[in-house]
Structures are given as structure tokens and as C-alpha cells.
Scaffold this motif. Structure first.
Motif, mmCIF file in Angstrom:
data_model
loop_
_atom_site.group_PDB
_atom_site.id
_atom_site.type_symbol
_atom_site.label_atom_id
_atom_site.label_comp_id
_atom_site.label_asym_id
_atom_site.label_seq_id
_atom_site.Cartn_x
_atom_site.Cartn_y
_atom_site.Cartn_z
ATOM 1 N N MET A 1 0.842 -1.182 0.000
ATOM 2 C CA MET A 1 0.000 0.000 0.000
ATOM 3 C C MET A 1 0.884 1.241 0.000
ATOM 4 O O MET A 1 1.999 1.212 0.491
ATOM 5 N N GLN A 2 0.346 2.296 -0.540
ATOM 6 C CA GLN A 2 1.057 3.581 -0.546
ATOM 7 C C GLN A 2 0.338 4.527 0.406
ATOM 8 O O GLN A 2 -0.877 4.686 0.340
ATOM 9 N N TYR A 3 1.097 5.131 1.298
ATOM 10 C CA TYR A 3 0.574 6.084 2.269
ATOM 11 C C TYR A 3 1.174 7.455 2.004
ATOM 12 O O TYR A 3 2.329 7.560 1.567
ATOM 13 N N HIS A 4 0.387 8.470 2.284
ATOM 14 C CA HIS A 4 0.847 9.850 2.170
ATOM 15 C C HIS A 4 0.886 10.431 3.568
ATOM 16 O O HIS A 4 -0.030 10.193 4.367
ATOM 17 N N GLY A 5 1.928 11.189 3.844
ATOM 18 C CA GLY A 5 2.058 11.770 5.165
ATOM 19 C C GLY A 5 2.696 13.135 5.110
ATOM 20 O O GLY A 5 3.268 13.546 4.097
ATOM 21 N N SER A 6 2.598 13.838 6.231
ATOM 22 C CA SER A 6 3.194 15.167 6.317
ATOM 23 C C SER A 6 3.229 15.618 7.770
ATOM 24 O O SER A 6 2.596 15.017 8.640
ATOM 25 N N CYS A 7 3.967 16.689 7.973
ATOM 26 C CA CYS A 7 3.886 17.382 9.255
ATOM 27 C C CYS A 7 2.573 18.179 9.249
ATOM 28 O O CYS A 7 1.822 18.139 8.276
ATOM 29 N N HIS A 8 2.310 18.933 10.284
ATOM 30 C CA HIS A 8 1.046 19.665 10.380
ATOM 31 C C HIS A 8 0.919 20.754 9.328
ATOM 32 O O HIS A 8 -0.127 20.916 8.699
ATOM 33 N N CYS A 9 1.986 21.512 9.094
ATOM 34 C CA CYS A 9 1.911 22.639 8.156
ATOM 35 C C CYS A 9 2.168 22.237 6.705
ATOM 36 O O CYS A 9 1.961 23.034 5.796
ATOM 37 N N GLY A 10 2.630 21.007 6.468
ATOM 38 C CA GLY A 10 2.875 20.523 5.119
ATOM 39 C C GLY A 10 4.261 20.827 4.580
ATOM 40 O O GLY A 10 4.568 20.485 3.436
ATOM 41 N N GLN A 11 5.099 21.422 5.386
ATOM 42 C CA GLN A 11 6.452 21.742 4.936
ATOM 43 C C GLN A 11 7.280 20.478 4.693
ATOM 44 O O GLN A 11 8.197 20.480 3.893
ATOM 45 N N ILE A 12 6.949 19.403 5.412
ATOM 46 C CA ILE A 12 7.563 18.099 5.176
ATOM 47 C C ILE A 12 6.447 17.169 4.711
ATOM 48 O O ILE A 12 5.515 16.890 5.457
ATOM 49 N N ALA A 13 6.535 16.717 3.472
ATOM 50 C CA ALA A 13 5.543 15.792 2.922
ATOM 51 C C ALA A 13 6.283 14.597 2.332
ATOM 52 O O ALA A 13 7.397 14.737 1.809
ATOM 53 N N PHE A 14 5.661 13.435 2.423
ATOM 54 C CA PHE A 14 6.316 12.218 1.957
ATOM 55 C C PHE A 14 5.292 11.170 1.584
ATOM 56 O O PHE A 14 4.114 11.275 1.919
ATOM 57 N N GLU A 15 5.770 10.162 0.871
ATOM 58 C CA GLU A 15 4.997 8.970 0.560
ATOM 59 C C GLU A 15 5.805 7.790 1.063
ATOM 60 O O GLU A 15 7.040 7.818 1.034
ATOM 61 N N VAL A 16 5.106 6.769 1.526
ATOM 62 C CA VAL A 16 5.784 5.578 2.013
ATOM 63 C C VAL A 16 4.993 4.360 1.582
ATOM 64 O O VAL A 16 3.765 4.370 1.596
ATOM 65 N N GLU A 17 5.719 3.340 1.159
ATOM 66 C CA GLU A 17 5.087 2.121 0.668
ATOM 67 C C GLU A 17 5.395 0.972 1.619
ATOM 68 O O GLU A 17 6.517 0.826 2.099
ATOM 69 N N GLY A 18 4.373 0.175 1.884
ATOM 70 C CA GLY A 18 4.560 -0.992 2.745
ATOM 71 C C GLY A 18 3.280 -1.771 2.862
ATOM 72 O O GLY A 18 2.257 -1.423 2.266
ATOM 73 N N ASP A 19 3.336 -2.822 3.646
ATOM 74 C CA ASP A 19 2.142 -3.620 3.903
ATOM 75 C C ASP A 19 1.112 -2.777 4.642
ATOM 76 O O ASP A 19 1.452 -1.760 5.260
ATOM 77 N N ALA A 20 -0.135 -3.209 4.588
ATOM 78 C CA ALA A 20 -1.184 -2.507 5.340
ATOM 79 C C ALA A 20 -0.773 -2.448 6.810
ATOM 80 O O ALA A 20 -0.304 -3.437 7.374
ATOM 81 N N ILE A 21 -0.922 -1.309 7.396
ATOM 82 C CA ILE A 21 -0.472 -1.108 8.772
ATOM 83 C C ILE A 21 -1.468 -1.743 9.730
ATOM 84 O O ILE A 21 -2.634 -1.361 9.773
ATOM 85 N N ALA A 22 -0.997 -2.722 10.490
ATOM 86 C CA ALA A 22 -1.832 -3.401 11.479
ATOM 87 C C ALA A 22 -1.364 -3.117 12.892
ATOM 88 O O ALA A 22 -2.121 -3.255 13.839
ATOM 89 N N GLN A 23 -0.086 -2.724 13.017
ATOM 90 C CA GLN A 23 0.435 -2.448 14.350
ATOM 91 C C GLN A 23 1.450 -1.320 14.284
ATOM 92 O O GLN A 23 2.000 -1.017 13.225
ATOM 93 N N ALA A 24 1.677 -0.707 15.420
ATOM 94 C CA ALA A 24 2.668 0.348 15.562
ATOM 95 C C ALA A 24 3.339 0.154 16.913
ATOM 96 O O ALA A 24 2.835 -0.560 17.779
#
Length: 116
Positions: A1-24
Motif C-alpha cells: 500500500m502507498q501512504y501519504h504523510g506530512s507534518c502539520h503545516c505541510g512543509q515536510i511531505a512524503f509517501e511511504v510504501e509498505g504492507d497494510a499497517i496493522a500495528q505500531a
């Protein structure tokens, strides 16, 4: 799966690929307990920045092997990176910074980072 993420203001944005997240992982070390991050680990090459890396600030401490990246504008810590147990560079993604992840469905593994 592909996930999109960022900090609160959006100054740091990224994409990350991996298995569906079931645990942290929730770590109780001195920095993680203060940040409140929930971490998901993937090989670093699976994380792609969508903004200029120069927009990030980085903090290291103790043995200085983990780079804790954060936004100097909003203060959010979206991910860190460092060597995994096998020496391969890993990204520790703060799942709280990923779009569309329902935190209530995750199994939270507790890690005793204070004892490490």
C-alpha cells in the motif's frame, strides 16, 4: 500500500510504501515518550520525500545513530531514520502523520526504550 504523510503545516511531505499497517510501536525512551509518536518501520528506500529535505530539521542524541527529523515551523516529527538490527537503514514513520490511518484499529506494541 502507498501512504501519504506530512507534518502539520505541510512543509515536510512524503509517501511511504509498505504492507497494510496493522500495528505500531510505542516507545518509552526519553524522546519518544515526550513526542508521543506511534512508529511503523519500513526500509528507508520505501520512503520518498515530496518536499525539499532542506526544509527538515534533524535532532540526534545519545549514540547519535538515529536521525529524528522534525519540522522547524510546526514542530511535528513525521519520521526518523537509522540503522536497523541488520544494519540496513530503516525509516521509523510516525503513523499519526499518515493520512487515512485509523489509529483505533492498530495493535500497539510497547517497547522499553529506556532499558535499551
Amino acid at each position: 500500500m502507498q501512504y501519504h504523510g506530512s507534518c502539520h503545516c505541510g512543509q515536510i511531505a512524503f509517501e511511504v510504501e509498505g504492507d497494510a499497517i496493522a500495528q505500531a510501536m510505542a516507545c518509552n525512551c526519553s524522546i519518544c515518550s515526550r513526542k508521543g509518536s506511534l512508529l511503523w518501520f519500513v526500509p528507508r528506500e520505501r520512503l520518498a520525500l515530496r518536499t525539499d529535505a532542506a526544509r527538515m530539521a534533524t535532532y540526534t542524541f545519545h549514540k547519535h545513530v538515529i536521525q529524528h527529523h522534525f519540522c522547524p515551523t510546526c514542530g511535528i516529527h513525521p519520521f526518523g531514520e537509522g540503522p536497523g538490527p541488520d544494519g540496513r537503514t530503516m525509516a521509523a514513520v510516525n503513523v499519526r502523520c499518515l493520512d487515512g490511518v485509523d489509529l483505533d484499529t492498530l495493535h500497539i506494541e510497547h517497547y522499553d526504550g529506556r532499558a535499551a
